[in-house]
Enzyme design. Structure first.
Site, PDB file in Angstrom:
ATOM      1  N   SER A 194       0.835  -1.199   0.000  1.00 50.13           N
ATOM      2  CA  SER A 194       0.000   0.000   0.000  1.00 50.13           C
ATOM      3  C   SER A 194       0.875   1.256   0.000  1.00 50.13           C
ATOM      4  O   SER A 194       1.620   1.487  -0.961  1.00 50.13           O
ATOM      5  CB  SER A 194      -0.947  -0.044   1.204  1.00 50.13           C
ATOM      6  OG  SER A 194      -1.979   0.899   1.081  1.00 50.13           O
ATOM      7  N   GLU A 297     -10.130  -3.945  -5.638  1.00 53.54           N
ATOM      8  CA  GLU A 297      -9.742  -2.867  -4.717  1.00 53.54           C
ATOM      9  C   GLU A 297      -9.599  -1.532  -5.426  1.00 53.54           C
ATOM     10  O   GLU A 297      -9.420  -1.456  -6.645  1.00 53.54           O
ATOM     11  CB  GLU A 297      -8.444  -3.235  -3.998  1.00 53.54           C
ATOM     12  CG  GLU A 297      -7.217  -3.263  -4.877  1.00 53.54           C
ATOM     13  CD  GLU A 297      -5.946  -3.431  -4.054  1.00 53.54           C
ATOM     14  OE1 GLU A 297      -5.768  -2.630  -3.119  1.00 53.54           O
ATOM     15  OE2 GLU A 297      -5.165  -4.351  -4.337  1.00 53.54           O
ATOM     16  N   HIS A 327      -7.897  -5.430   0.060  1.00 53.24           N
ATOM     17  CA  HIS A 327      -6.634  -4.705  -0.055  1.00 53.24           C
ATOM     18  C   HIS A 327      -5.566  -5.366   0.824  1.00 53.24           C
ATOM     19  O   HIS A 327      -5.787  -5.647   2.002  1.00 53.24           O
ATOM     20  CB  HIS A 327      -6.885  -3.258   0.400  1.00 53.24           C
ATOM     21  CG  HIS A 327      -5.689  -2.378   0.396  1.00 53.24           C
ATOM     22  ND1 HIS A 327      -5.011  -2.043  -0.746  1.00 53.24           N
ATOM     23  CD2 HIS A 327      -5.069  -1.714   1.410  1.00 53.24           C
ATOM     24  CE1 HIS A 327      -4.024  -1.218  -0.446  1.00 53.24           C
ATOM     25  NE2 HIS A 327      -4.030  -1.007   0.860  1.00 53.24           N
TER      26      HIS A 327
END
Length: 354
Positions: A194, A297, A327
């Site tokens: 991320s 996502e 995610h």
């Protein structure tokens, strides 16, 4: 009155052009094509994934009872306790990576001459080596490497560039230091999820530009690559992303112009600057990169556009996708079969390097 209206229109036109050319960056729609290696398309998501999705609703419900000014502190505590490492065979060794707090994570028999810098996710505002120990321990195992997990500086206490500088410092330190002290590395890798995936991709481009030792390979899990918020999936997958969707639904109602100005004010960098938006940079001459993302996502197109652009620039980048996952579903191994599958792919990718 007419002159006043003409002046207002002129100012709005200038601001509009400034937003388009200074904040938004080039059009990336040309890289919306191939999806890459698709996994799990011939089967429904596992029962464990369904249970995971159901449990995520509890986070949103719990936040409703927390005053808004305390949300960040609550989320930070939650992340640090949500994924405990319950394997006593894994060694955790505190480290000072050139002034950056860190820890070495070593699975049994991990090779200390193979080193992997791990950069945790958490929207640049939360997360820590503690929150990701379950994942860094698995990376150590599948990569046969000592993992250096860093506690880089977070926003809003620190500017965005502080965390970026910490990643650069830790990488340079890791080239000459292992878990047993000063020693050269035989193989070096970098990975992140991320926000950490964003920092990973920003780092490898910086290392190339500085002429420093490049990683033998890099891995980015569900990376954020475009701070201009231009990826179609940010809105297109808002309802299918059970983790990011509820957290960022309110932001989706704010005009993009306001968000772009806010991003510029926060980081003091243009949202399209490659240091914060790696997809807008020169993606040639990069090391082998593996990107994994869920097609459901919000950051799916961030991942797809980055890989397609890197491939077009001649870099050896690979995109692996799963159709239904949350995610950074790799965090939920070993309970999640799809997480185990993704980590096996990562292990094969990293072990293929020296």
């Amino acid at each position: 009155m007419t002159e006043f209206l003409i002046g207002v229109v002129a100012v709005l036109a200038v601001l509009g052009l400034f937003q388009i050319f200074f904040l938004r960056g080039p059009d990336l729609r040309a890289f919306d094509g191939p999806v890459g290696q698709r996994h799990g398309v011939d089967r429904p998501p596992s029962a464990e994934h369904g249970a995971l999705v159901s449990s995520l609703g509890g986070i949103s419900a719990a936040l409703k009872s927390v005053p808004r000014r305390q949300h960040l502190a609550w989320l930070r505590r939650y992340m640090d306790t949500a994924f405990p490492l319950d394997d006593p065979s894994v060694r955790i060794i505190p480290a000072d990576a050139g002034g950056v707090p860190a820890e070495w994570v070593l699975a049994p028999n991990a090779d200390p001459e193979r080193r992997l810098l791990y950069i945790h996710g958490g929207a640049w505002t939360m997360g820590s080596p503690t929150s990701h120990r379950r994942l860094t321990a698995k990376f150590s195992e599948v990569a046969d490497a000592a993992v250096l997990a860093i506690d880089y500086r977070l926003m809003p206490e620190h500017p965005r560039m502080a965390g970026i500088e910490d990643c650069r410092t830790a990488w340079r330190w890791m080239t000459d230091h292992g878990p047993e002290g000063a020693a050269p590395a035989r193989a070096m890798f970098v990975a992140g999820d991320s926000a950490g995936g964003n920092l990973t991709l920003s780092l490898i481009a910086w290392l190339r530009d500085q002429g420093l030792r490049a990683p033998d390979a890099a891995v980015a899990l569900s990376p954020a690559t475009d701070a201009t918020l231009g990826s179609p999936s940010l809105k297109g997958n808002l309802e299918t992303d059970p983790m990011l969707g509820p957290l960022f639904k309110a932001l989706a109602r704010i005009p993009r112009t306001m968000l772009l100005w806010g991003g510029w004010a926060q980081s003091r960098r243009r949202p399209c600057h490659p240091v914060v938006s790696p997809v807008f940079g020169d993606l040639s001459g990069l090391p082998p990169v593996l990107v994994q993302a869920s097609e459901a996502e919000m950051l799916f197109d961030d991942a797809r556009r980055y890989v397609n652009k890197a491939v077009a620039a001649g870099s050896p980048a690979t995109l692996q996708t799963w159709p239904h996952m949350v995610h950074v579903w790799q965090l939920f191994h070993p309970d999640l079969p799809e997480g185990q599958e993704a980590l096996r792919e990562i292990g094969a990718f990293l072990r293929a390097r020296p």
